[in-house]
Scaffold this motif. Structure first.
Motif, PDB file in Angstrom:
ATOM      1  N   ASN A 164      -4.299   3.956  -7.481  1.00 55.73           N
ATOM      2  CA  ASN A 164      -5.164   4.996  -6.939  1.00 55.73           C
ATOM      3  C   ASN A 164      -6.389   5.085  -7.837  1.00 55.73           C
ATOM      4  N   LYS A 216      -5.058   1.311   0.476  1.00 56.42           N
ATOM      5  CA  LYS A 216      -4.998   2.722   0.854  1.00 56.42           C
ATOM      6  C   LYS A 216      -6.402   3.184   1.212  1.00 56.42           C
ATOM      7  N   TRP A 265     -13.828   5.508   7.357  1.00 58.49           N
ATOM      8  CA  TRP A 265     -12.698   5.007   6.591  1.00 58.49           C
ATOM      9  C   TRP A 265     -13.191   4.264   5.356  1.00 58.49           C
ATOM     10  N   THR A 291      -2.963   3.307   5.649  1.00 55.26           N
ATOM     11  CA  THR A 291      -2.547   2.182   4.819  1.00 55.26           C
ATOM     12  C   THR A 291      -2.536   0.938   5.690  1.00 55.26           C
ATOM     13  N   ARG A 309      -8.893   6.433   3.143  1.00 54.87           N
ATOM     14  CA  ARG A 309      -9.008   7.805   3.622  1.00 54.87           C
ATOM     15  C   ARG A 309     -10.397   7.972   4.214  1.00 54.87           C
ATOM     16  N   LYS A 310     -10.528   8.999   5.029  1.00 56.79           N
ATOM     17  CA  LYS A 310     -11.842   9.274   5.606  1.00 56.79           C
ATOM     18  C   LYS A 310     -12.693  10.013   4.592  1.00 56.79           C
ATOM     19  N   GLU A 311     -13.901   9.517   4.414  1.00 63.07           N
ATOM     20  CA  GLU A 311     -14.890  10.167   3.559  1.00 63.07           C
ATOM     21  C   GLU A 311     -16.167  10.231   4.376  1.00 63.07           C
ATOM     22  N   ASP A 360      -6.136  11.873   8.063  1.00 64.68           N
ATOM     23  CA  ASP A 360      -7.312  11.297   7.413  1.00 64.68           C
ATOM     24  C   ASP A 360      -6.962  10.251   6.366  1.00 64.68           C
ATOM     25  N   LYS A 361      -5.708   9.801   6.347  1.00 66.04           N
ATOM     26  CA  LYS A 361      -5.289   8.752   5.410  1.00 66.04           C
ATOM     27  C   LYS A 361      -4.671   7.610   6.187  1.00 66.04           C
ATOM     28  N   TYR A 403      -9.539   3.568  -1.162  1.00 61.57           N
ATOM     29  CA  TYR A 403      -9.433   4.279  -2.439  1.00 61.57           C
ATOM     30  C   TYR A 403      -8.328   3.725  -3.329  1.00 61.57           C
ATOM     31  N   THR A 456     -14.508   4.536  -1.429  1.00 66.20           N
ATOM     32  CA  THR A 456     -14.875   5.933  -1.643  1.00 66.20           C
ATOM     33  C   THR A 456     -15.805   6.016  -2.849  1.00 66.20           C
TER      34      THR A 456
END
Length: 175
Positions: free
Chosen positions: A151, A131, A139, A109, A133-135, A106-107, A142, A70
């Motif tokens: 994180n 981990k 995918w 693992t 997430r969609k940005e 949208d997350k 992050y 991300t």
């Protein structure tokens, strides 16, 4: 003191991500094809595999791995690269496996299990969650590892890394 602990945790996590969590492989990163082919949307598992494979051939291929993170995580790793300047040697990675893909909206693992061989010849295995997430519909990673420091988008973690980089740069200044 807490800041030093977070920096040390971040260095350990990044060392895993850049060297210990990724194995040698002759395969191309997932989704890589001919120059004319349209880019394939990667699954969370394929994203983690591509991240690992970016470092698989003995070098830290940060520029090819960076797009898999991300935007905020890219900033965190850019700062961390400044902290780790000169730390280019890593263990000899024997293998890795990305497994246990779990997607929730949208997350996601995935678990990365790796086996590495240190310079002294000692072998060890690691297993860490990645981990994602969609940005912008893609995918992206992050976080790597467990716990508060894993994180990389957390503003507190980012600020502590900025402060650590500034402290290191200040120590390098003459005077």
């Amino acid at each position: 003191m807490k800041r030093i602990g977070l920096v040390m945790l971040a260095i350990a996590v990044v060392s895993f991500a850049l060297t210990g969590g990724c194995a040698k492989s002759a395969e191309k990163p997932a989704g890589e094809g001919s120059e004319k082919a349209a880019p394939k949307a990667l699954t969370p598992k394929e994203t983690a595999e591509a991240f690992c494979k970016s470092f698989a051939e003995g070098g830290k291929k940060w520029e090819s791995a960076k797009p898999l993170l991300t935007k905020k995580t890219q900033e965190f790793f850019d700062l961390l690269m400044k902290v780790e300047e000169g730390e280019k040697d890593g263990p000899n990675i024997v293998s890795f496996e990305v497994k246990d893909e779990k997607i929730e909206g949208d997350k996601a693992t995935v678990t990365v299990k790796s086996k590495e061989k240190s310079k002294s010849g000692e072998e060890r295995e690691k297993e860490e969650p990645f981990k994602l997430r969609k940005e912008d519909g893609t995918w992206k990673i992050y976080g790597i590892g467990a716990g508060e420091g894993a994180n990389f988008e957390d503003e507190k973690n980012l600020q502590e890394m900025r402060d650590a980089v500034k402290a290191i740069e200040d120590m390098k200044k003459p005077g």
